[in-house]
Design a protein around this motif. Structure first.
Motif, PDB file in Angstrom:
ATOM      1  N   GLN A 198       0.932  -1.160  -0.094  1.00 19.90           N
ATOM      2  CA  GLN A 198       0.060  -0.131  -0.204  1.00 19.90           C
ATOM      3  C   GLN A 198       1.029   1.289   0.078  1.00 19.90           C
ATOM      4  O   GLN A 198       0.573   2.339  -0.816  1.00 19.90           O
ATOM      5  N   VAL A 199       1.988   1.302   0.813  1.00 19.87           N
ATOM      6  CA  VAL A 199       2.941   2.378   0.776  1.00 19.87           C
ATOM      7  C   VAL A 199       3.610   2.614  -0.530  1.00 19.87           C
ATOM      8  O   VAL A 199       3.571   3.714  -1.076  1.00 19.87           O
ATOM      9  N   GLU A 200       4.042   1.322  -1.156  1.00 21.18           N
ATOM     10  CA  GLU A 200       4.611   1.469  -2.407  1.00 21.18           C
ATOM     11  C   GLU A 200       3.765   1.989  -3.604  1.00 21.18           C
ATOM     12  O   GLU A 200       4.156   2.886  -4.473  1.00 21.18           O
ATOM     13  N   GLU A 212       8.595  13.280   3.157  1.00 24.51           N
ATOM     14  CA  GLU A 212       8.812  12.989   4.548  1.00 24.51           C
ATOM     15  C   GLU A 212       7.402  12.372   5.009  1.00 24.51           C
ATOM     16  O   GLU A 212       7.752  11.560   5.798  1.00 24.51           O
ATOM     17  N   ASP A 213       6.309  12.502   4.512  1.00 25.38           N
ATOM     18  CA  ASP A 213       5.014  11.725   4.914  1.00 25.38           C
ATOM     19  C   ASP A 213       5.129  10.158   4.791  1.00 25.38           C
ATOM     20  O   ASP A 213       5.026   9.615   5.830  1.00 25.38           O
ATOM     21  N   ALA A 214       5.794   9.650   3.550  1.00 32.67           N
ATOM     22  CA  ALA A 214       5.984   8.454   2.922  1.00 32.67           C
ATOM     23  C   ALA A 214       7.067   7.920   4.099  1.00 32.67           C
ATOM     24  O   ALA A 214       6.793   6.685   4.779  1.00 32.67           O
ATOM     25  N   LEU A 215       8.083   8.449   4.295  1.00 29.61           N
ATOM     26  CA  LEU A 215       9.046   8.140   5.404  1.00 29.61           C
ATOM     27  C   LEU A 215       8.694   7.941   6.919  1.00 29.61           C
ATOM     28  O   LEU A 215       9.040   7.007   7.454  1.00 29.61           O
ATOM     29  N   VAL A 332      11.702  -0.873   0.782  1.00 34.12           N
ATOM     30  CA  VAL A 332      10.624   0.208   0.429  1.00 34.12           C
ATOM     31  C   VAL A 332      11.006   1.478   0.761  1.00 34.12           C
ATOM     32  O   VAL A 332      11.029   2.466  -0.138  1.00 34.12           O
ATOM     33  N   GLU A 333      11.675   1.547   1.995  1.00 28.98           N
ATOM     34  CA  GLU A 333      12.585   2.701   2.311  1.00 28.98           C
ATOM     35  C   GLU A 333      13.555   3.240   1.437  1.00 28.98           C
ATOM     36  O   GLU A 333      13.707   4.558   0.873  1.00 28.98           O
TER      37      GLU A 333
END
Length: 339
Positions: A198-200, A212-215, A332-333
């Motif tokens: 979902q994040v990807e 920054e929100d993703a991190l 992912v990061e």
């Protein structure tokens, strides 16, 4: 009252007595629900006065007893199973009701004298996400925007302030209650995958307002996994680095090599068992059918027998498992940092 009527009503009253908590008066609750005197409620409980179909309906609705329980012998339960289905629509108010429903269920479980949750998951149990603000905000935004297509989020990108404070208050209370309820969880090596995907997807689709929100979301996922590892090591659920003094063991985590086909939750509350299944991502179905719950429990216990306990014991296997989870987060990061 005829003998058959008495048998049916006494069976129903027995079920009601098993459902109410030990500190609740069935007589008082029944009198209030049916708008009758306590004497009238007593007569219904003793079988001296027949319950009407309207009264049975009210009691079934309030205590969440399947209506097809009434008058049906135990051995016939397997032929028909009644589910309570909570369906989510493309409306934020409906999603608020969904969270309130989970909160009320958790309060009901917590109030039981004897309680347990067994969760076999293709996904990380949602309760764990709710202990981390940025991750919770992302999950709620993802569900409401990408799954439910809530109109309020059309054309919007995710940032950590996107979710109403009221919803955050709900999820914080749900998480606190989950920490206090004895639980068994069955994970596989793929359990973390859906959250990371979902994040990807959001990152690669440009749906994060800021990098920054993703991190921050990934940082919360890492913190969540780290917290679960500590809980597994101590066999108890808690916040922070170490369990508080006087904590009791209330958490078992199993690692399954078998594919877990669906999210299945079996809840035990005193003499009652409730089975929850997910449908169409996270619509939920719940049943109090004894035969269905017994079959679900047999399946879950068999899955546990074929899984490896990694809480409290198996330190080496637990370390390897959680290191693999962190390796997946790292990948992912790295992808986000390249962007």
């Amino acid at each position: 009252m005829a003998k058959q009527e008495f048998t049916v009503q006494s069976q129903f009253i027995k079920k009601l007595k098993e459902t109410v908590s030990s500190n609740t008066s069935l007589v008082d609750e029944m009198a209030d629900l049916l708008s009758v005197s306590t004497d009238s409620a007593y007569r219904r409980i003793r079988g001296e006065t027949a319950l009407t179909i309207d009264e049975v309906t009210k009691l079934c609705t309030h205590y969440r007893i399947p209506f097809d329980f009434v008058g049906k012998p135990e051995k016939s339960f397997g032929s028909t199973v009644t589910f309570h289905y909570h369906h989510l629509s493309d409306d934020l108010e409906n999603f608020r009701g969904y969270l309130m429903n989970i909160l009320n269920d958790m309060k009901r479980i917590k109030a039981a004298d004897q309680k347990e949750i067994i969760f076999s998951g293709v996904d990380i149990p949602i309760f764990h996400h709710f202990g981390f603000l940025n991750l919770s905000a992302f999950k709620l935004f993802y569900w409401t925007k990408s799954i439910l297509n809530v109109s309020q989020y059309e054309g919007k990108k995710f940032d950590i302030t996107a979710i109403p404070t009221e919803l955050k208050d709900f999820i914080a209370e749900i998480y606190s209650l989950y920490l206090e309820i004895p639980s068994i969880e069955i994970w596989s090596e793929d359990t973390i995958n859906s959250t990371l995907k979902q994040v990807e997807y959001y990152w690669e689709s440009g749906l994060f307002k800021h990098k920054e929100d993703a991190l921050l979301v990934l940082e919360d996922i890492r913190s969540m996994i780290g917290g679960i590892e500590k809980q597994a090591a101590a066999s108890t659920k808690f916040r922070g680095e170490v369990p508080p003094a006087g904590s009791t063991e209330n958490y078992l985590l199993y690692l399954s090599d078998l594919m877990i086909g669906n999210n299945c939750i079996l809840v035990t509350m005193n003499n009652n068992k409730v089975t929850y299944l997910t449908h169409n991502t996270f619509n939920s179905m719940a049943t109090l059918s004894p035969s269905f719950s017994e079959e679900s429990e047999r399946w879950l216990r068999n899955l546990i027998k074929k899984s490896n306990l990694i809480s409290g014991v198996s330190e080496k296997q637990r370390f390897r498992f959680f290191r693999m989870m962190n390796d997946k987060i790292d990948r992912v990061e790295e992808n986000v940092n390249k962007g």
